[in-house]
Design a protein around this motif. Structure first.
Motif, PDB file in Angstrom:
ATOM      1  N   ASP A   1      -8.007   0.974 -13.124  1.00 44.13           N
ATOM      2  CA  ASP A   1      -9.085   0.047 -12.788  1.00 44.13           C
ATOM      3  C   ASP A   1      -8.935  -1.183 -13.688  1.00 44.13           C
ATOM      4  O   ASP A   1      -8.095  -1.209 -14.587  1.00 44.13           O
ATOM      5  CB  ASP A   1     -10.463   0.704 -12.923  1.00 44.13           C
TER       6      ASP A   1
ATOM      7  N   TYR B   1     -11.116   8.108  -3.469  1.00 43.07           N
ATOM      8  CA  TYR B   1     -10.807   7.103  -2.442  1.00 43.07           C
ATOM      9  C   TYR B   1     -10.841   7.760  -1.068  1.00 43.07           C
ATOM     10  O   TYR B   1     -10.250   8.816  -0.859  1.00 43.07           O
ATOM     11  CB  TYR B   1      -9.437   6.475  -2.677  1.00 43.07           C
TER      12      TYR B   1
ATOM     13  N   TRP C   1      -1.269  -0.810  -7.176  1.00 43.81           N
ATOM     14  CA  TRP C   1      -1.782  -1.089  -8.527  1.00 43.81           C
ATOM     15  C   TRP C   1      -3.135  -0.440  -8.790  1.00 43.81           C
ATOM     16  O   TRP C   1      -3.639  -0.498  -9.886  1.00 43.81           O
ATOM     17  CB  TRP C   1      -1.870  -2.594  -8.790  1.00 43.81           C
ATOM     18  N   LYS C   2      -3.710   0.248  -7.832  1.00 39.57           N
ATOM     19  CA  LYS C   2      -5.023   0.855  -8.025  1.00 39.57           C
ATOM     20  C   LYS C   2      -4.980   2.185  -8.778  1.00 39.57           C
ATOM     21  O   LYS C   2      -5.968   2.910  -8.820  1.00 39.57           O
ATOM     22  CB  LYS C   2      -5.730   1.025  -6.674  1.00 39.57           C
TER      23      LYS C   2
ATOM     24  N   LEU D   1      -0.723   7.424  -5.933  1.00 44.04           N
ATOM     25  CA  LEU D   1      -1.196   6.724  -7.132  1.00 44.04           C
ATOM     26  C   LEU D   1      -1.077   7.611  -8.375  1.00 44.04           C
ATOM     27  O   LEU D   1      -0.823   7.118  -9.471  1.00 44.04           O
ATOM     28  CB  LEU D   1      -2.643   6.257  -6.955  1.00 44.04           C
TER      29      LEU D   1
ATOM     30  N   HIS E   1       0.840  -1.193   0.000  1.00 39.12           N
ATOM     31  CA  HIS E   1       0.000   0.000   0.000  1.00 39.12           C
ATOM     32  C   HIS E   1       0.874   1.242   0.000  1.00 39.12           C
ATOM     33  O   HIS E   1       1.982   1.245   0.529  1.00 39.12           O
ATOM     34  CB  HIS E   1      -0.922   0.018   1.229  1.00 39.12           C
TER      35      HIS E   1
ATOM     36  N   GLN F   1      -3.760   2.966  -0.411  1.00 42.23           N
ATOM     37  CA  GLN F   1      -4.342   2.063  -1.407  1.00 42.23           C
ATOM     38  C   GLN F   1      -3.245   1.136  -1.903  1.00 42.23           C
ATOM     39  O   GLN F   1      -2.059   1.468  -1.841  1.00 42.23           O
ATOM     40  CB  GLN F   1      -4.891   2.850  -2.603  1.00 42.23           C
TER      41      GLN F   1
ATOM     42  N   ARG G   1     -11.216   9.253  -9.953  1.00 41.34           N
ATOM     43  CA  ARG G   1     -11.402   7.998  -9.213  1.00 41.34           C
ATOM     44  C   ARG G   1     -10.423   7.932  -8.052  1.00 41.34           C
ATOM     45  O   ARG G   1     -10.804   7.628  -6.922  1.00 41.34           O
ATOM     46  CB  ARG G   1     -11.216   6.796 -10.148  1.00 41.34           C
ATOM     47  N   ILE G   2      -9.159   8.253  -8.298  1.00 37.33           N
ATOM     48  CA  ILE G   2      -8.150   8.240  -7.239  1.00 37.33           C
ATOM     49  C   ILE G   2      -8.511   9.256  -6.158  1.00 37.33           C
ATOM     50  O   ILE G   2      -8.416   8.968  -4.964  1.00 37.33           O
ATOM     51  CB  ILE G   2      -6.749   8.513  -7.825  1.00 37.33           C
TER      52      ILE G   2
ATOM     53  N   THR H   1      -2.642   7.288  -0.819  1.00 38.28           N
ATOM     54  CA  THR H   1      -3.551   7.347  -1.963  1.00 38.28           C
ATOM     55  C   THR H   1      -3.089   8.338  -3.018  1.00 38.28           C
ATOM     56  O   THR H   1      -3.119   8.037  -4.215  1.00 38.28           O
ATOM     57  CB  THR H   1      -4.979   7.670  -1.476  1.00 38.28           C
TER      58      THR H   1
ATOM     59  N   HIS I   1      -9.288   8.786 -14.264  1.00 41.01           N
ATOM     60  CA  HIS I   1      -8.511   8.095 -13.233  1.00 41.01           C
ATOM     61  C   HIS I   1      -8.168   9.030 -12.074  1.00 41.01           C
ATOM     62  O   HIS I   1      -8.183   8.603 -10.915  1.00 41.01           O
ATOM     63  CB  HIS I   1      -7.252   7.484 -13.827  1.00 41.01           C
TER      64      HIS I   1
END
Length: 147
Positions: free
Chosen positions: A88, A76, A84-85, A14, A8, A81, A72-73, A11, A69
């Motif tokens: 998607d 969170y 690899w997130k 990412l 992890h 996270q 989306r990130i 976040t 993306h």
């Protein structure tokens, strides 16, 4: 202090991971295009215009995807996270299809070298720009925060 789960990252990291992946992929794809172009007898003005058109078309598509993306990130709720997130599942599948299709097309000899030069240069530069965009979002979205 609670230990971070294995694999992890914070976040917001990412965005930086996505930027690194897209930039690396873009540079490699563009490199293949430039190497193909160097093997051509000549590069015409039409080749350059077509490469710019490929860049514009894919650049617009990758910009939309980057924004999707990033949203989306940003949505969170958890502080960390799995690394690899940054993508998607659908995006991983698209990436696998595009990579295997591109490798197969190049190795099959079905496409002329001029197509590889034009298409890969434009596509690679568009991928690279998406990577730069992700990195820009990472560095500007979290200014002043302790990463």
């Amino acid at each position: 202090m609670k230990a971070r789960p294995l694999f992890h990252v914070k976040t917001e990291a990412l965005l930086a991971i996505a930027g690194g992946v897209w930039l690396t992929a873009g540079i490699n794809v563009a490199r293949l295009g430039v190497l193909a172009a160097l093997l051509l007898d000549k590069i015409s003005a039409l080749d350059i215009v077509l490469s710019i058109a490929v860049f514009g078309l894919f650049g617009a598509m990758f910009y939309k995807m980057s924004m999707k993306h990033a949203r989306r990130i940003g949505s969170y709720q958890e502080a960390t996270q799995a690394f690899w997130k940054f993508f998607d599942l659908k995006s991983y599948l698209i990436m696998a299809f595009m990579m295997s299709g591109g490798i197969w097309l190049r190795s099959s000899g079905l496409l002329p070298l001029e197509f590889i030069a034009v298409f890969y240069t434009g596509l690679g530069l568009a991928l690279s720009l998406a990577g730069v965009f992700f990195l820009y979002m990472y560095f500007t979205s979290f200014e002043g925060e302790d990463r």
